[in-house]
Scaffold this motif. Sequence first.
Motif, PDB file in Angstrom:
ATOM      1  N   SER A 280       0.831  -1.212   0.000  1.00 43.52           N
ATOM      2  CA  SER A 280       0.000   0.000   0.000  1.00 43.52           C
ATOM      3  C   SER A 280       0.863   1.260   0.000  1.00 43.52           C
ATOM      4  CB  SER A 280      -0.952   0.010   1.197  1.00 43.52           C
ATOM      5  OG  SER A 280      -0.236  -0.063   2.404  1.00 43.52           O
ATOM      6  N   THR A 281       1.925   1.277   0.781  1.00 41.22           N
ATOM      7  CA  THR A 281       2.805   2.445   0.789  1.00 41.22           C
ATOM      8  C   THR A 281       3.537   2.567  -0.535  1.00 41.22           C
ATOM      9  OG1 THR A 281       3.061   2.289   3.177  1.00 41.22           O
ATOM     10  CG2 THR A 281       4.704   3.586   2.008  1.00 41.22           C
ATOM     11  N   PHE A 282       3.963   1.436  -1.095  1.00 42.78           N
ATOM     12  CA  PHE A 282       4.580   1.430  -2.418  1.00 42.78           C
ATOM     13  C   PHE A 282       3.628   2.059  -3.444  1.00 42.78           C
ATOM     14  CE2 PHE A 282       4.405  -1.145  -6.369  1.00 42.78           C
ATOM     15  CZ  PHE A 282       5.531  -0.643  -7.010  1.00 42.78           C
ATOM     16  N   GLY A 283       2.380   1.655  -3.440  1.00 41.37           N
ATOM     17  CA  GLY A 283       1.396   2.213  -4.369  1.00 41.37           C
ATOM     18  C   GLY A 283       1.157   3.688  -4.136  1.00 41.37           C
ATOM     19  N   TYR A 284       1.022   4.072  -2.882  1.00 45.46           N
ATOM     20  CA  TYR A 284       0.785   5.479  -2.543  1.00 45.46           C
ATOM     21  C   TYR A 284       1.963   6.345  -2.974  1.00 45.46           C
ATOM     22  CZ  TYR A 284       0.786   9.699   0.259  1.00 45.46           C
ATOM     23  OH  TYR A 284       0.869  11.001   0.652  1.00 45.46           O
ATOM     24  N   GLU A 285       3.177   5.902  -2.651  1.00 45.74           N
ATOM     25  CA  GLU A 285       4.352   6.709  -2.984  1.00 45.74           C
ATOM     26  C   GLU A 285       4.565   6.803  -4.496  1.00 45.74           C
ATOM     27  OE1 GLU A 285       6.899   6.112   1.122  1.00 45.74           O
ATOM     28  OE2 GLU A 285       7.280   4.744  -0.561  1.00 45.74           O
ATOM     29  N   THR A 286       4.247   5.733  -5.209  1.00 45.17           N
ATOM     30  CA  THR A 286       4.352   5.764  -6.670  1.00 45.17           C
ATOM     31  C   THR A 286       3.342   6.756  -7.240  1.00 45.17           C
ATOM     32  OG1 THR A 286       5.111   3.471  -6.705  1.00 45.17           O
ATOM     33  CG2 THR A 286       4.260   4.371  -8.767  1.00 45.17           C
ATOM     34  N   LEU A 287       2.111   6.703  -6.758  1.00 44.90           N
ATOM     35  CA  LEU A 287       1.082   7.651  -7.202  1.00 44.90           C
ATOM     36  C   LEU A 287       1.476   9.083  -6.853  1.00 44.90           C
ATOM     37  CD1 LEU A 287      -1.682   8.196  -8.444  1.00 44.90           C
ATOM     38  CD2 LEU A 287      -2.688   7.761  -6.198  1.00 44.90           C
ATOM     39  N   ARG A 288       2.015   9.289  -5.678  1.00 45.72           N
ATOM     40  CA  ARG A 288       2.451  10.631  -5.260  1.00 45.72           C
ATOM     41  C   ARG A 288       3.540  11.167  -6.194  1.00 45.72           C
ATOM     42  NH1 ARG A 288       5.243  10.818   0.176  1.00 45.72           N
ATOM     43  NH2 ARG A 288       6.930  10.308  -1.213  1.00 45.72           N
ATOM     44  N   LEU A 289       4.470  10.310  -6.616  1.00 48.79           N
ATOM     45  CA  LEU A 289       5.503  10.726  -7.564  1.00 48.79           C
ATOM     46  C   LEU A 289       4.876  11.169  -8.886  1.00 48.79           C
ATOM     47  CD1 LEU A 289       8.222   7.995  -6.919  1.00 48.79           C
ATOM     48  CD2 LEU A 289       8.437  10.442  -6.438  1.00 48.79           C
ATOM     49  N   VAL A 290       3.895  10.412  -9.366  1.00 45.17           N
ATOM     50  CA  VAL A 290       3.205  10.771 -10.613  1.00 45.17           C
ATOM     51  C   VAL A 290       2.497  12.113 -10.448  1.00 45.17           C
ATOM     52  CG1 VAL A 290       1.320  10.146 -12.181  1.00 45.17           C
ATOM     53  CG2 VAL A 290       2.918   8.386 -11.397  1.00 45.17           C
ATOM     54  N   GLN A 291       1.788  12.288  -9.353  1.00 45.97           N
ATOM     55  CA  GLN A 291       1.048  13.542  -9.112  1.00 45.97           C
ATOM     56  C   GLN A 291       1.978  14.747  -9.005  1.00 45.97           C
ATOM     57  OE1 GLN A 291      -1.093  12.322  -5.601  1.00 45.97           O
ATOM     58  NE2 GLN A 291      -2.924  11.779  -6.785  1.00 45.97           N
ATOM     59  N   ASN A 292       3.201  14.510  -8.542  1.00 43.34           N
ATOM     60  CA  ASN A 292       4.169  15.600  -8.418  1.00 43.34           C
ATOM     61  C   ASN A 292       4.973  15.816  -9.698  1.00 43.34           C
ATOM     62  OD1 ASN A 292       3.381  16.144  -5.802  1.00 43.34           O
ATOM     63  ND2 ASN A 292       4.937  14.828  -4.895  1.00 43.34           N
ATOM     64  N   GLY A 293       4.602  15.106 -10.747  1.00 45.10           N
ATOM     65  CA  GLY A 293       5.271  15.283 -12.025  1.00 45.10           C
ATOM     66  C   GLY A 293       6.565  14.507 -12.187  1.00 45.10           C
ATOM     67  N   ALA A 294       6.866  13.625 -11.262  1.00 46.83           N
ATOM     68  CA  ALA A 294       8.101  12.838 -11.315  1.00 46.83           C
ATOM     69  C   ALA A 294       7.820  11.480 -11.952  1.00 46.83           C
ATOM     70  CB  ALA A 294       8.683  12.685  -9.917  1.00 46.83           C
ATOM     71  N   ARG A 295       7.404  11.531 -13.203  1.00 48.12           N
ATOM     72  CA  ARG A 295       7.017  10.286 -13.903  1.00 48.12           C
ATOM     73  C   ARG A 295       8.189   9.330 -14.067  1.00 48.12           C
ATOM     74  NH1 ARG A 295       1.838  11.024 -15.315  1.00 48.12           N
ATOM     75  NH2 ARG A 295       1.137  13.104 -15.828  1.00 48.12           N
ATOM     76  N   LEU A 296       9.365   9.851 -14.343  1.00 48.60           N
ATOM     77  CA  LEU A 296      10.538   8.980 -14.484  1.00 48.60           C
ATOM     78  C   LEU A 296      10.843   8.271 -13.169  1.00 48.60           C
ATOM     79  CD1 LEU A 296      12.830   7.872 -16.191  1.00 48.60           C
ATOM     80  CD2 LEU A 296      14.170   9.891 -15.563  1.00 48.60           C
ATOM     81  N   LEU A 297      10.786   9.002 -12.058  1.00 46.41           N
ATOM     82  CA  LEU A 297      11.019   8.385 -10.748  1.00 46.41           C
ATOM     83  C   LEU A 297       9.944   7.365 -10.412  1.00 46.41           C
ATOM     84  CD1 LEU A 297      12.250  11.243  -8.377  1.00 46.41           C
ATOM     85  CD2 LEU A 297      13.574   9.369  -9.356  1.00 46.41           C
ATOM     86  N   SER A 298       8.705   7.646 -10.780  1.00 43.41           N
ATOM     87  CA  SER A 298       7.628   6.686 -10.493  1.00 43.41           C
ATOM     88  C   SER A 298       7.830   5.403 -11.290  1.00 43.41           C
ATOM     89  CB  SER A 298       6.253   7.294 -10.771  1.00 43.41           C
ATOM     90  OG  SER A 298       6.057   7.499 -12.149  1.00 43.41           O
ATOM     91  N   THR A 299       8.222   5.537 -12.541  1.00 41.24           N
ATOM     92  CA  THR A 299       8.497   4.351 -13.365  1.00 41.24           C
ATOM     93  C   THR A 299       9.689   3.587 -12.822  1.00 41.24           C
ATOM     94  OG1 THR A 299       7.611   5.493 -15.297  1.00 41.24           O
ATOM     95  CG2 THR A 299       9.022   3.589 -15.717  1.00 41.24           C
ATOM     96  N   LEU A 300      10.720   4.304 -12.426  1.00 38.56           N
ATOM     97  CA  LEU A 300      11.897   3.672 -11.829  1.00 38.56           C
ATOM     98  C   LEU A 300      11.526   2.958 -10.534  1.00 38.56           C
ATOM     99  CD1 LEU A 300      14.971   3.229 -11.852  1.00 38.56           C
ATOM    100  CD2 LEU A 300      15.184   5.396 -10.613  1.00 38.56           C
ATOM    101  N   ASN A 301      10.664   3.567  -9.732  1.00 40.46           N
ATOM    102  CA  ASN A 301      10.229   2.941  -8.483  1.00 40.46           C
ATOM    103  C   ASN A 301       9.532   1.618  -8.740  1.00 40.46           C
ATOM    104  OD1 ASN A 301       9.751   2.758  -5.653  1.00 40.46           O
ATOM    105  ND2 ASN A 301       7.701   3.588  -5.944  1.00 40.46           N
ATOM    106  N   VAL A 302       8.638   1.598  -9.716  1.00 43.74           N
ATOM    107  CA  VAL A 302       7.917   0.363 -10.033  1.00 43.74           C
ATOM    108  C   VAL A 302       8.887  -0.700 -10.556  1.00 43.74           C
ATOM    109  CG1 VAL A 302       6.195  -0.683 -11.553  1.00 43.74           C
ATOM    110  CG2 VAL A 302       5.716   1.500 -10.425  1.00 43.74           C
ATOM    111  N   ALA A 303       9.697  -0.326 -11.533  1.00 48.57           N
ATOM    112  CA  ALA A 303      10.611  -1.292 -12.144  1.00 48.57           C
ATOM    113  C   ALA A 303      11.626  -1.824 -11.126  1.00 48.57           C
ATOM    114  CB  ALA A 303      11.337  -0.649 -13.323  1.00 48.57           C
ATOM    115  N   LEU A 304      12.215  -0.924 -10.368  1.00 47.76           N
ATOM    116  CA  LEU A 304      13.222  -1.331  -9.384  1.00 47.76           C
ATOM    117  C   LEU A 304      12.606  -2.162  -8.259  1.00 47.76           C
ATOM    118  CD1 LEU A 304      16.207  -1.075  -8.714  1.00 47.76           C
ATOM    119  CD2 LEU A 304      15.690   1.055  -7.514  1.00 47.76           C
TER     120      LEU A 304
END
Length: 120
Positions: A75-99
């Motif tokens: 749940s925290t992984f999902g929340y933090e990934t969504l938060r990265l997307v909402q903050n415009g950090a799409r590359l970091l969100s993709t990296l978070n999921v992949a990593l």
Amino acid sequence: MSVLLVILGAALGAPLRYLTDRFVQARHDAAFPWGTLTVNVSGSALLGFLVALPAGDGVMALLGTGFCGALTTYSTFGYETLRLVQNGARLLSTLNVALSVAAGLAAGGGGALLARLIAG
């Protein structure tokens, strides 16, 4: 009895997750959720190790379901990934999921391999 073992394991895993996350994140001045990645990969390694051992139901209830279940956090992984997307950090969100997925799978496999090597 299994329910009590799960509760005990969770009572140990949840605070450790929180403390580890805060400890790791405090050492990185970045938006990337290093703390969550750390607990999820560590928990995956431990669970892989436990699954590969000839552990009984009690050990799996305590450490597998209780401890690892509370240590890791989807749940925290999902929340933090969504938060990265909402903050415009799409590359970091993709990296978070992949990593997270790649490292979690590798850690689980590594933990299982280590258990098999130890068990002979």
